[in-house]
Design an enzyme around this catalytic site. Structure first.
Site, mmCIF file in Angstrom:
data_model
loop_
_atom_site.group_PDB
_atom_site.id
_atom_site.type_symbol
_atom_site.label_atom_id
_atom_site.label_comp_id
_atom_site.label_asym_id
_atom_site.label_seq_id
_atom_site.Cartn_x
_atom_site.Cartn_y
_atom_site.Cartn_z
ATOM 1 N N ASP A 94 -57.363 9.130 72.782
ATOM 2 C CA ASP A 94 -58.803 8.568 72.843
ATOM 3 C C ASP A 94 -59.533 8.955 71.570
ATOM 4 O O ASP A 94 -60.151 8.361 70.789
ATOM 5 C CB ASP A 94 -59.703 8.802 74.050
ATOM 6 C CG ASP A 94 -59.550 10.256 74.525
ATOM 7 O OD1 ASP A 94 -58.668 11.227 73.892
ATOM 8 O OD2 ASP A 94 -60.370 10.529 75.539
ATOM 9 N N TYR A 152 -43.205 1.344 81.258
ATOM 10 C CA TYR A 152 -42.600 0.222 80.724
ATOM 11 C C TYR A 152 -41.183 0.148 81.543
ATOM 12 O O TYR A 152 -40.393 -0.834 81.580
ATOM 13 C CB TYR A 152 -42.411 -0.006 79.238
ATOM 14 C CG TYR A 152 -43.594 -0.427 78.660
ATOM 15 C CD1 TYR A 152 -44.535 0.515 78.449
ATOM 16 C CD2 TYR A 152 -43.645 -1.751 78.163
ATOM 17 C CE1 TYR A 152 -45.641 0.327 77.738
ATOM 18 C CE2 TYR A 152 -44.914 -2.131 77.575
ATOM 19 C CZ TYR A 152 -45.839 -1.124 77.301
ATOM 20 O OH TYR A 152 -47.082 -1.671 76.685
ATOM 21 N N ASP A 197 -48.456 0.832 72.136
ATOM 22 C CA ASP A 197 -48.486 -0.919 72.348
ATOM 23 C C ASP A 197 -50.257 -0.991 71.648
ATOM 24 O O ASP A 197 -50.608 -1.768 70.867
ATOM 25 C CB ASP A 197 -48.354 -1.166 73.941
ATOM 26 C CG ASP A 197 -48.435 -2.545 73.841
ATOM 27 O OD1 ASP A 197 -48.572 -3.529 72.878
ATOM 28 O OD2 ASP A 197 -48.166 -3.039 75.125
ATOM 29 N N LYS A 242 -52.034 11.842 75.737
ATOM 30 C CA LYS A 242 -53.073 12.173 76.497
ATOM 31 C C LYS A 242 -52.492 12.929 77.810
ATOM 32 O O LYS A 242 -52.671 13.048 78.626
ATOM 33 C CB LYS A 242 -53.321 10.567 77.285
ATOM 34 C CG LYS A 242 -54.468 10.757 78.214
ATOM 35 C CD LYS A 242 -55.852 10.797 77.303
ATOM 36 C CE LYS A 242 -57.110 10.944 78.272
ATOM 37 N NZ LYS A 242 -58.345 11.189 77.270
HETATM 38 O O1 LIG Z 1 -43.635 -8.084 76.384
HETATM 39 C C1 LIG Z 1 -44.814 -8.524 76.296
HETATM 40 O O2 LIG Z 1 -45.133 -9.456 76.749
HETATM 41 C C2 LIG Z 1 -45.684 -7.810 75.581
HETATM 42 C C3 LIG Z 1 -45.318 -6.713 74.372
HETATM 43 C C4 LIG Z 1 -46.271 -6.361 73.573
HETATM 44 O O3 LIG Z 1 -47.290 -6.022 73.754
HETATM 45 C C5 LIG Z 1 -45.632 -5.506 72.548
HETATM 46 O O4 LIG Z 1 -44.348 -5.490 72.236
HETATM 47 O O5 LIG Z 1 -46.317 -4.936 71.813
HETATM 48 MG MG LIG Z 2 -48.321 -5.238 72.159
#
Ligand SMILES: O=C(O)CCC(=O)C(=O)O
Ligand SMILES: [Mg+2]
Ligand SMILES: NC(=O)C1=CN([C@@H]2O[C@H](COP(=O)(O)OP(=O)(O)OC[C@H]3O[C@@H](n4cnc5c(N)ncnc54)[C@H](OP(=O)(O)O)[C@@H]3O)[C@@H](O)[C@H]2O)C=CC1
Length: 430
Positions: free
Chosen positions: A295, A159, A319, A229
């Site tokens: 996984d 990210y 996420d 992972k």
């Molecule tokens: O920033 C985004 O558009 C996606 C963020 C996302 O999927 C989340 O925060 O879980």
């Molecule tokens: Mg998300």
């Protein structure tokens, strides 16, 4: 303080004192972003529920002074900027805020504004509790066994946005550096690859794992699991596991028992001794700190969810895991979250789901995720009575089978209502 916004004249600032304790006035100013897509529908419903709950819980003695700040499409249309500097200033100044979802285009265009907010405000922990509400339709046989709180690292991993598109001068330079200077021989198609970089640090891991352990101990949780992972990504996800165990033993030695300790006892004295040590740690109420490869974790949350409690994981894993676990307890319509810096006190509360564009403006979707995010916010402020009353009302409303489309389509005999009507029902049941 602001370049273009006018600071609210009513209400007072939340401040932070010694020991990271928040000082919350009775009329705190709280900035909010309405959000894109379904954002306005769910925000308009949610804010009515929050205000009614606070009014009722404190007989009008407490009241939130809402301060709208802009981001996303509304900001772009009104100011030409996607994330105006004033919006960041507001979240910095007033410490605690809440937001609706913001759109991020796929494969190009602007980078995520959601991620930008987390990074700019250094909101390093994304906290997403996942629990079952009685009566909610679920695709699994025992959704009630899911009671987990995800601590997702929120400031690094892929990210960080360090990526270079295929065919650019930058990617050519980077690939030749990797091959010629670092001896990377296994880039399968060097002429046509894009490259993304995954930074994972010891500091970033430690502050996230520390927050998760603190939470687990305070809430009397049984275990904390490091999900990674690390077999494949040894120096990022594998290091996350190692640093997590080291921190747990170094800073919480007498309060935890780790699987790293288990392995050391097993190697020295055998399996029976290691099992005994873990059992006596459990009997003594110590927090068990364990780990699992991502996984395997994703199949075990379906087959043996009761074995997992507090989860600490990296950004991308977190996420995926948040949406997967949300599905098990009835979907993304009731999946709340918070982005928190436990040191500075900055926090921005938001749903796990996105802007669901096909439902925008239809007054159709479930506002539950934003409402439960507001519950987390009220708890963060110490306004537990208002938080509890919203949760009770949500339980009662679902029990009455008054639900939005997402639950209604899986429920026998449901009374399907619009977003705004669901909010009315919640207010009535407060
Ligand atoms: O920033 C985004 O558009 C996606 C963020 C996302 O999927 C989340 O925060 O879980
Ligand atoms: Mg998300
Ligand atoms: N923090 C943030 O602001 C986030 C922003 N996003 C962004 O949102 C945009 C859309 O992303 P997308 O992948 O479609 O994911 P979304 O979470 O927006 O929507 C996916 C599906 O989830 C269901 N859903 C979402 N919200 C609700 C709700 N409140 N009530 C009931 N059901 C709901 C719907 O399912 P169904 O079709 O089955 O009815 C919807 O089609 C993207 O630009 C993405 O980047 C995504 C996640 C978080």
């Amino acid at each position: 303080m602001f370049e273009k916004y006018t600071a609210p004249t009513a209400g007072e600032k939340i401040t932070i004192g010694e020991n990271s304790q928040l000082n919350v006035p009775n009329n705190p100013i709280i900035p909010f972003i309405e959000g894109d897509g379904i954002g306005p529908d769910i925000w308009n419903a949610s804010v009515r529920v929050i205000d009614a709950a606070v009014e009722k819980a404190y007989n009008g003695e407490k009241k939130i002074e809402w301060f709208e700040v802009l981001a996303g499409e509304k900001a772009f249309n009104q100011t030409g900027e996607w994330l105006p500097a004033d919006t960041l200033t507001a979240f910095r100044e007033y410490l605690v805020g809440i937001k609706g979802p913001l759109t991020t285009p796929v494969g190009g265009g602007i980078r995520s504004l959601n991620v930008a907010l987390r990074q700019e405000l250094d909101l390093f922990a994304c906290v997403r509790p996942v629990r079952y509400f009685n009566g909610v339709p679920s695709p699994v046989k025992h959704p009630e066994l899911v009671d987990m709180v995800i601590f997702r690292e929120n400031s690094e991993d892929i990210y960080a946005g360090i990526e270079y598109a295929e065919g650019t001068d930058e990617v050519k330079k980077l690939i030749s550096f990797l091959r010629e200077e670092l001896g990377a021989k296994k880039i399968r198609f060097p002429e046509t690859s894009g490259i993304g970089i995954k930074p994972v640090s010891k500091e970033g891991t430690e502050r996230l794992v520390r927050s998760a352990i603190e939470y687990a101990i305070k809430q009397n949780r049984k275990s904390l699991t490091l999900v990674h992972k690390g077999n494949i990504m040894k120096f990022t996800e594998g290091a996350f596991k190692t640093w997590g165990y080291e921190l747990a033993e170094r800073e919480y030695g007498d309060k935890v028992f780790t699987w790293a300790q288990y392995d050391r006892i097993k190697d020295a004295e055998g399996t029976d001794a290691a099992n005994k040590a873990q059992s006596s740690a459990e009997a003594a109420g110590k927090l068990i700190v364990k780990d699992v490869i991502a996984d395997a974790f994703l199949q075990q949350i379906l087959t043996r969810p009761a074995e997992y409690d507090v989860i600490a994981t990296l950004n991308l894993n977190g996420d995926y895991i948040s949406d997967a676990l949300a599905a098990q307890v009835g979907g993304i319509g009731i999946a709340p979250g918070a982005n928190i810096n436990y040191v500075t006190g900055h926090a921005v509360f938001e749903a796990t789901h996105g802007t669901a564009p096909k439902y925008a403006g239809l007054d159709k979707v479930n506002p539950g995720s934003v409402i439960l995010s507001a519950v987390m916010m009220l708890e963060f402020l110490g306004w537990q009575e208002a938080a509890d009353s919203i949760v009770k009302s949500l339980e009662k409303t679902i029990d009455q089978k008054t639900v939005t489309y997402d639950f209604a389509r899986m429920m026998e005999g449901a009374n399907e209502v619009k977003t705004s009507v669901f909010a009315d029902a919640l207010i009535k049941n407060l």
